[in-house]
Design an enzyme around this catalytic site. Structure first.
Site: not given
Ligand SMILES: NC(=O)c1ccc[n+]([C@@H]2O[C@H](COP(=O)([O-])OP(=O)(O)OC[C@H]3O[C@@H](n4cnc5c(N)ncnc54)[C@H](O)[C@@H]3O)[C@@H](O)[C@H]2O)c1
Ligand SMILES: [Zn+2]
Length: 383
Positions: A255, A195, A131, A153, A280, A251, A262, A266, A259, A241
């Site tokens: 917030r 970003e 929980r 999030k 992304h 949001e 975005h 998207h 976007n 942020k």
């Molecule tokens: N929660 C939120 O507010 C929020 C906001 C934006 C995006 N997201 C989510 O985040 C995700 C994308 O995040 P991301 O771009 O970090 O992707 P990811 O976590 O897949 O990392 C991108 C790539 O980098 C590699 N990697 C990570 N750290 C590394 C390091 N230090 N050295 C070498 N390689 C490394 C990973 O293996 C992967 O191949 C999406 O799923 C998206 O929906 C969430």
């Molecule tokens: Zn984004």
């Protein structure tokens, strides 16, 4: 909003002011070594389970485990496959079982060591196991350090769309070690930078101007000026942020400004099938360019401001036009359909984040889809 520069090797701390759920984001080079002592100070006698993925584990898990060992914090581990595919029901179940199997109790902690994928997945698992247990974010991508690790999030993907299953669950600490980004592939670093630039473009013209002058140091990251610049950029983006999240956690209003780029982005991501063809952040860069160009076209913004935004994104090597990415084929009608799917169309109008200037984004609730379609059609037709 520009604040005093972080000094030397002192880490920078940004507080996310959420009352009894407030927490710190600590930013600095080499901070991973201090992770154990920071966690022990915050939650004495807690055990942890480190949730990570194989790519990050190969590079940084040993150092994380050593940091916990040094602080005498018992640390178990659970590693999943890298990539967006791990934000699935199947992997979510595995992570929940691993956390339970590590005998994590209500007073213990989950540690998310990875990019946005791991942060979203481990945060969601922490939110529901027993929980709800608390968790610490240790973001390892630039995107995660400035964006996904802050704000609480969490989500996995449904077969019907991205991030459709999840909830808000704030971490109790974010430790952003800027040195972890040294191993990040340049393409991923650049995508995350979209970003960072977004925070300047949406609300902080001074920061945007600073990025225009200093982005090369932010990318280099090492040495005195590089370490400083990277840490500074991440700190300012996080502060931006954190402020927005503190004022509008769920949001309901402000917030939504995060976007920026975005809604268009998207649609491009969807057109690329959410594949490696378009990351992304790359989609967001093209989306920001669209938002600024569309704003200029609507007479909201001087054309020169739109050009300036696009020029900077292009200077760092980000795509700013979907035709920069020949592998993705699309047209205005397909994009409009994707935009309509992504966003609820209210009384025939669309919501976009538009801009009145650099650093002056606002929520526009009454955008006419026909004007967006014309804009996209002309943009895609231009030679
Ligand atoms: N929660 C939120 O507010 C929020 C906001 C934006 C995006 N997201 C989510 O985040 C995700 C994308 O995040 P991301 O771009 O970090 O992707 P990811 O976590 O897949 O990392 C991108 C790539 O980098 C590699 N990697 C990570 N750290 C590394 C390091 N230090 N050295 C070498 N390689 C490394 C990973 O293996 C992967 O191949 C999406 O799923 C998206 O929906 C969430
Ligand atoms: Zn984004």
């Amino acid at each position: 909003m520009m604040t005093a520069a972080p000094r030397g090797s002192e880490p920078t701390t940004v507080n996310v002011a959420l009352g009894d759920r407030a927490y710190d984001i600590v930013i600095g080079r080499g901070l991973l070594a201090t992770l154990g002592q920071r966690v022990a100070a915050l939650r004495p006698s807690a055990r942890v389970v480190i949730v990570t993925e194989e790519t990050v584990a190969d590079l940084h898990l040993k150092a994380a485990e050593a940091a916990f060992a040094a602080a005498k914090v018992p640390a178990a581990r659970a590693a999943v496959a890298p990539g967006e595919g791990s934000k699935s029901w199947k992997t979510f179940e595995q992570v929940c079982e691993a956390i339970i199997g590590a005998h994590i109790e209500r007073n213990d902690l989950v540690v998310a060591l990875g990019g946005g994928v791991i942060g979203d997945l481990a945060g969601f698992a922490a939110a529901v196991v027993r929980r709800g247990v608390d968790y610490v974010q240790v973001p390892t991508t630039l995107l995660a350090q400035v964006d996904s690790s802050v704000g609480g999030k969490t989500a996995i993907n449904s077969s019907q769309g991205k991030n459709l299953v999840g909830l808000f669950h704030q971490p109790i600490l974010v430790v952003a070690d800027t040195a972890l980004l040294d191993t990040l592939p340049p393409r991923d670093f650049r995508a995350g930078y979209a970003e960072v630039a977004k925070f300047g473009l949406l609300g902080d013209a001074g920061f945007f101007a600073w990025l225009e002058a200093n982005w090369q140091d932010v990318f280099a990251g090492g040495g005195t000026s590089g370490s400083f610049a990277r840490e500074h950029a991440i700190a300012i983006a996080c502060r931006g942020k954190a402020g927005v999240v503190a004022r509008d956690e769920r949001e309901t209003g402000e917030r939504a400004l995060l976007n920026l780029g975005h809604t268009f982005g998207h649609a491009f991501e969807a057109a690329a099938g959410f594949s490696e063809k378009l990351l992304h952040g790359e989609a967001v860069s093209i989306g920001i360019a669209c938002a600024f160009e569309f704003s200029a076209r609507m007479g909201l913004l001087p054309q020169s401001d739109a050009e300036r935004a696009v020029r900077h994104l292009a200077a760092v090597g980000l795509p700013t036009d979907i035709r920069d990415v020949p592998a993705v084929k699309t047209d205005a009608d397909a994009l409009m359909e994707l935009i309509a799917q992504d966003k609820k169309v209210k009384r025939g109008k669309l919501t976009f984040i538009l801009a009145r200037g650099i650093g002056q984004a606002f929520v526009a609730n009454d955008v006419d889809p026909a004007q967006v379609r014309t804009f996209l059609a002309e943009k895609l037709a231009r030679a």
